[in-house]
Design an enzyme around this catalytic site. Structure first.
Site, PDB file in Angstrom:
ATOM      1  N   HIS A  17      46.444  48.700  45.724  1.00  0.00           N
ATOM      2  CA  HIS A  17      45.356  47.720  45.729  1.00  0.00           C
ATOM      3  C   HIS A  17      44.018  48.424  46.012  1.00  0.00           C
ATOM      4  O   HIS A  17      43.018  48.181  45.354  1.00  0.00           O
ATOM      5  CB  HIS A  17      45.546  46.687  46.852  1.00  0.00           C
ATOM      6  CG  HIS A  17      46.725  45.783  46.692  1.00  0.00           C
ATOM      7  ND1 HIS A  17      47.633  45.563  47.700  1.00  0.00           N
ATOM      8  CD2 HIS A  17      47.131  45.011  45.666  1.00  0.00           C
ATOM      9  CE1 HIS A  17      48.541  44.700  47.294  1.00  0.00           C
ATOM     10  NE2 HIS A  17      48.277  44.349  46.064  1.00  0.00           N
ATOM     11  N   SER A 127      53.545  45.150  47.233  1.00  0.00           N
ATOM     12  CA  SER A 127      53.647  44.761  48.644  1.00  0.00           C
ATOM     13  C   SER A 127      55.082  44.407  49.002  1.00  0.00           C
ATOM     14  O   SER A 127      55.561  44.748  50.087  1.00  0.00           O
ATOM     15  CB  SER A 127      52.749  43.559  48.930  1.00  0.00           C
ATOM     16  OG  SER A 127      51.416  43.895  48.691  1.00  0.00           O
TER      17      SER A 127
HETATM   18  P1  ADP Z   1      51.817  42.643  44.873  1.00  0.00           P
HETATM   19  O1  ADP Z   1      52.534  42.622  43.548  1.00  0.00           O
HETATM   20  O2  ADP Z   1      51.684  44.003  45.421  1.00  0.00           O
HETATM   21  O3  ADP Z   1      52.293  41.597  45.846  1.00  0.00           O
HETATM   22  P2  ADP Z   1      49.298  41.146  44.699  1.00  0.00           P
HETATM   23  O4  ADP Z   1      49.668  39.782  44.306  1.00  0.00           O
HETATM   24  O5  ADP Z   1      48.718  41.289  46.055  1.00  0.00           O
HETATM   25  O6  ADP Z   1      50.384  42.236  44.494  1.00  0.00           O
HETATM   26  O7  ADP Z   1      48.358  41.779  43.594  1.00  0.00           O
HETATM   27  C1  ADP Z   1      47.007  41.711  43.466  1.00  0.00           C
HETATM   28  C2  ADP Z   1      46.567  42.561  42.296  1.00  0.00           C
HETATM   29  O8  ADP Z   1      46.779  43.941  42.587  1.00  0.00           O
HETATM   30  C3  ADP Z   1      47.322  42.323  40.983  1.00  0.00           C
HETATM   31  O9  ADP Z   1      46.396  42.433  39.938  1.00  0.00           O
HETATM   32  C4  ADP Z   1      48.299  43.448  40.911  1.00  0.00           C
HETATM   33  O10 ADP Z   1      48.652  43.772  39.579  1.00  0.00           O
HETATM   34  C5  ADP Z   1      47.478  44.552  41.525  1.00  0.00           C
HETATM   35  N1  ADP Z   1      48.311  45.615  42.083  1.00  0.00           N
HETATM   36  C6  ADP Z   1      49.265  45.498  43.002  1.00  0.00           C
HETATM   37  N2  ADP Z   1      49.834  46.700  43.259  1.00  0.00           N
HETATM   38  C7  ADP Z   1      49.197  47.587  42.452  1.00  0.00           C
HETATM   39  C8  ADP Z   1      49.334  48.997  42.215  1.00  0.00           C
HETATM   40  N3  ADP Z   1      50.257  49.715  42.862  1.00  0.00           N
HETATM   41  N4  ADP Z   1      48.505  49.567  41.313  1.00  0.00           N
HETATM   42  C9  ADP Z   1      47.596  48.821  40.651  1.00  0.00           C
HETATM   43  N5  ADP Z   1      47.446  47.503  40.807  1.00  0.00           N
HETATM   44  C10 ADP Z   1      48.226  46.891  41.692  1.00  0.00           C
END
Ligand code: ADP
Length: 159
Positions: A17, A127
């Site tokens: 993130h 996450s």
């Molecule tokens: P998670 O899948 O980790 O629970 P979130 O719902 O918090 O993710 O995701 C928020 C944004 O961050 C989304 O656009 C997701 O694709 C992106 N994201 C999550 N992990 C990564 C990563 N390792 N690399 C790039 N983008 C990510």
């Protein structure tokens, strides 16, 4: 002023993130990281805790703001005068869902979605995987910021 919203659950924020947030901060005047308040989904950290961790780890960026929202992302965008959302794309598996959401958000309110490809160092991170590995004692250092690492072990020890 060019603003973009970076939405997600951030339960908790990972280096994946943070990489996207930092790169977006280099491209836009302001990045609003918006934590989704989802009453039905069980989370490890409260929204307040997630916001606090995000504030700590983005403190070095003068143009990153942390906020929260519930309901429609397009309504949050309208309230904040933002017309674009930035999302990280890890793998093809992210693509189908993200494309559907992007097209719906455009149809609803002409909100554009921009996709940023993940840093290959963090492409396998989510996450939920972090929580699962940490829960079973696996070492996730380097994959989440240090402040998140200590909060994770505290929280999981208390479970
Ligand atoms: P998670 O899948 O980790 O629970 P979130 O719902 O918090 O993710 O995701 C928020 C944004 O961050 C989304 O656009 C997701 O694709 C992106 N994201 C999550 N992990 C990564 C990563 N390792 N690399 C790039 N983008 C990510």
């Amino acid at each position: 002023m060019h603003r973009v919203v970076c939405p997600g659950s951030f339960d908790p924020v990972t280096m994946g993130h943070l990489d996207i947030i930092g790169r977006a901060a280099g491209l836009y005047d302001e990045v609003i990281v918006a934590v989704l308040i989802n009453m039905t989904k069980k989370s490890l950290f409260t929204v307040d805790e997630r916001v606090e961790m995000l504030r700590e780890v983005t403190a070095r960026y003068g143009n990153v703001k942390i906020d929260r929202f519930h309901g429609l992302l397009v309504d949050f965008c309208a309230t904040n005068g933002v017309t674009a959302v930035i999302k990280g794309l890890r793998a093809v598996s992210d693509f189908e869902y993200e494309m559907q959401m992007a097209q719906m958000n455009y149809r609803l309110a002409r909100v554009e979605t921009l996709f940023m490809t993940t840093n290959p160092l963090y492409s396998f991170l989510s996450s939920s995987l972090i929580k699962e590995i940490a829960r079973y004692g696996g070492d996730v250092s380097g994959l989440v910021p240090d402040t998140v690492l200590s909060r994770l072990s505290e929280r999981l020890a208390a479970e």
